[in-house]
Design a protein around this motif. Structure first.
Motif, short mmCIF file in Angstrom:
data_model
loop_
_atom_site.label_atom_id
_atom_site.label_comp_id
_atom_site.label_asym_id
_atom_site.label_seq_id
_atom_site.Cartn_x
_atom_site.Cartn_y
_atom_site.Cartn_z
N ASP A 8 24.73 31.86 42.38
CA ASP A 8 26.15 31.56 42.33
C ASP A 8 26.40 30.28 43.14
O ASP A 8 25.55 29.87 43.96
CB ASP A 8 26.92 32.75 42.94
CG ASP A 8 28.39 32.46 43.14
OD1 ASP A 8 29.06 32.05 42.17
OD2 ASP A 8 28.87 32.64 44.28
N ILE A 9 27.56 29.65 42.93
CA ILE A 9 27.88 28.43 43.68
C ILE A 9 28.76 28.75 44.89
O ILE A 9 28.32 28.66 46.03
CB ILE A 9 28.58 27.40 42.77
CG1 ILE A 9 27.64 26.93 41.65
CG2 ILE A 9 29.03 26.19 43.61
CD1 ILE A 9 28.29 25.97 40.65
N ASP A 10 30.00 29.11 44.64
CA ASP A 10 31.00 29.19 45.71
C ASP A 10 30.76 30.41 46.59
O ASP A 10 30.73 31.55 46.13
CB ASP A 10 32.41 29.25 45.11
CG ASP A 10 32.71 28.00 44.31
OD1 ASP A 10 32.71 26.90 44.89
OD2 ASP A 10 32.95 28.11 43.08
N GLY A 11 30.56 30.16 47.87
CA GLY A 11 30.29 31.23 48.81
C GLY A 11 28.82 31.59 48.88
O GLY A 11 28.42 32.43 49.69
N TYR A 19 30.17 22.21 51.62
CA TYR A 19 29.09 22.15 52.60
C TYR A 19 27.90 22.96 52.10
O TYR A 19 28.02 24.15 51.81
CB TYR A 19 29.56 22.69 53.95
CG TYR A 19 28.42 22.98 54.90
CD1 TYR A 19 27.60 21.95 55.37
CD2 TYR A 19 28.14 24.28 55.30
CE1 TYR A 19 26.54 22.22 56.23
CE2 TYR A 19 27.08 24.57 56.16
CZ TYR A 19 26.29 23.53 56.61
OH TYR A 19 25.23 23.79 57.44
N ILE A 20 26.75 22.30 51.97
CA ILE A 20 25.50 22.94 51.56
C ILE A 20 24.53 22.89 52.73
O ILE A 20 24.17 21.81 53.21
CB ILE A 20 24.86 22.21 50.36
CG1 ILE A 20 25.81 22.17 49.17
CG2 ILE A 20 23.55 22.88 49.96
CD1 ILE A 20 25.33 21.30 48.02
N PRO A 21 24.09 24.04 53.23
CA PRO A 21 23.14 24.03 54.33
C PRO A 21 21.82 23.35 53.93
O PRO A 21 21.35 23.51 52.80
CB PRO A 21 22.91 25.51 54.64
CG PRO A 21 24.10 26.21 54.06
CD PRO A 21 24.49 25.41 52.85
N LEU A 54 25.48 18.81 44.77
CA LEU A 54 25.11 20.15 44.33
C LEU A 54 23.97 20.09 43.32
O LEU A 54 22.95 20.79 43.46
CB LEU A 54 26.32 20.84 43.71
CG LEU A 54 26.05 22.20 43.06
CD1 LEU A 54 25.67 23.24 44.11
CD2 LEU A 54 27.27 22.66 42.26
N LEU A 55 24.11 19.27 42.30
CA LEU A 55 23.10 19.21 41.25
C LEU A 55 21.78 18.64 41.75
O LEU A 55 20.72 18.93 41.19
CB LEU A 55 23.64 18.40 40.07
CG LEU A 55 24.85 19.02 39.36
CD1 LEU A 55 25.38 18.10 38.28
CD2 LEU A 55 24.50 20.39 38.78
N SER A 56 21.83 17.86 42.84
CA SER A 56 20.60 17.29 43.38
C SER A 56 19.73 18.33 44.07
O SER A 56 18.59 18.04 44.43
CB SER A 56 20.93 16.17 44.37
OG SER A 56 21.44 16.69 45.59
N PHE A 249 25.86 32.44 53.90
CA PHE A 249 25.38 31.20 53.27
C PHE A 249 25.13 30.12 54.31
O PHE A 249 24.20 29.32 54.18
CB PHE A 249 26.37 30.74 52.20
CG PHE A 249 27.36 29.72 52.67
CD1 PHE A 249 27.14 28.37 52.50
CD2 PHE A 249 28.52 30.11 53.34
CE1 PHE A 249 28.03 27.42 52.95
CE2 PHE A 249 29.43 29.19 53.79
CZ PHE A 249 29.19 27.83 53.60
N ASP A 250 25.97 30.06 55.38
CA ASP A 250 25.83 29.03 56.40
C ASP A 250 24.99 29.52 57.59
O ASP A 250 24.97 28.87 58.65
CB ASP A 250 27.20 28.53 56.87
CG ASP A 250 28.11 29.65 57.36
OD1 ASP A 250 27.72 30.82 57.26
OD2 ASP A 250 29.21 29.33 57.85
N GLU A 251 24.32 30.65 57.40
CA GLU A 251 23.35 31.14 58.38
C GLU A 251 21.98 31.29 57.71
O GLU A 251 21.25 32.26 57.92
CB GLU A 251 23.82 32.48 58.97
CG GLU A 251 25.12 32.36 59.76
CD GLU A 251 25.66 33.71 60.21
OE1 GLU A 251 25.13 34.76 59.77
OE2 GLU A 251 26.63 33.72 61.00
#
Length: 264
Positions: A8-11, A19-21, A54-56, A249-251
């Motif tokens: 999934d994307i969001d969350g 923000y992508i960790p 995101l796509l990268s 997601f951010d941990e």
């Protein structure tokens, strides 16, 4: 043995500030280096999956619009488009109940600004991210939409909302995130059906599937995957549907989940 992992994307991969960790990026890179396949599996329409950062991350394909659009290596291999006349009837009916629709397609998202003021969360996100691909429901486009699904603001009286859902239920899968927001997906489609379509197309045994998600529209996917992994920041229902709950997601939730199951 090669596995297919659906994200999934969001969350899950990022938050609404995009923000992508770094750990998620590293985990997906290692996953693919180990010979596994990585796919986005999102409720977002394809028009709303354009972010280069995101796509990268590196994906072998995209399942979006809750299973209504499937592409692999850039080629669209399955597409469910709602009949235009039926879409028009749906919009007219849901508006009669006070619902405010956002129509979601592979090329355009359709939203009327006068139904979503600039304090509205989803309206702001769409305006921020879509540019010229966000167009009006009405005006020159009215009834000539190319869409896979709809989302609706449903902040109306409970009895009206439930009556409308009852009338829609024969034709749409209704994903109610809360009393104020729902998704309307053509019946027979969800993230799980999209996931299984990918397995069919790339020759992956469904017994070798993993899925990461956090919210209501991930539940079918989490249950259908051989291993469903809920994010630590996910909803209680998503966690209950999963086989395993990773960290938020951010941990380092993506990385830790992939590591836990030996995929990296």
């Amino acid at each position: 043995m090669k596995s297919a992992v659906f994200f999934d994307i969001d969350g899950t991969l990022w938050n609404y500030e995009k923000y992508i960790p770094d750990s998620a990026r590293e985990g997906i890179k290692k996953l693919r280096e180990n010979g596994h396949l990585a796919f986005i599996c999102s409720g977002r329409a394809r028009a709303f999956i354009q972010d280069k950062n995101l796509l990268s991350l590196g994906f072998d394909g995209i399942v979006c619009s809750c299973g209504c659009h499937v592409e692999i290596n850039g080629d669209v291999l399955y597409e469910k488009v709602i009949d235009k006349d039926f879409a028009k009837k749906t919009v007219e009916m849901i508006r009669s109940y006070g619902f405010r629709p956002i129509l979601e397609g592979p090329k355009k998202i359709y939203m009327d600004d006068d139904e979503f003021d600039h304090n509205d969360y989803f309206g702001n996100v769409l305006r921020r991210d879509l540019g010229p691909d966000l167009v009006t429901v009405g005006g020159d486009y009215y009834g000539d939409w190319v869409i896979n699904k709809m989302s609706c603001a449903t902040d109306v009286a409970a009895d009206k909302r439930l009556e409308c859902f009852d009338r829609l239920s024969k034709y749409y899968s209704i994903i109610a995130h809360n009393d104020d927001v729902c998704e309307l997906v053509p019946a027979g489609h969800n993230k799980a059906t999209g996931m299984m379509k990918v397995c069919e197309l790339v020759g992956i045994d469904p017994a070798n599937t993993y899925a990461f998600g956090d919210s209501e529209n991930d539940i079918d996917m989490l249950q259908a995957a051989h291993v469903g992994i809920a994010m630590g920041n996910g909803t209680d229902r998503a966690k209950a549907a999963a086989d395993y709950v990773t960290t938020a997601f951010d941990e380092d939730g993506i990385y830790n989940g992939l590591k836990h199951f030996g995929l990296i």
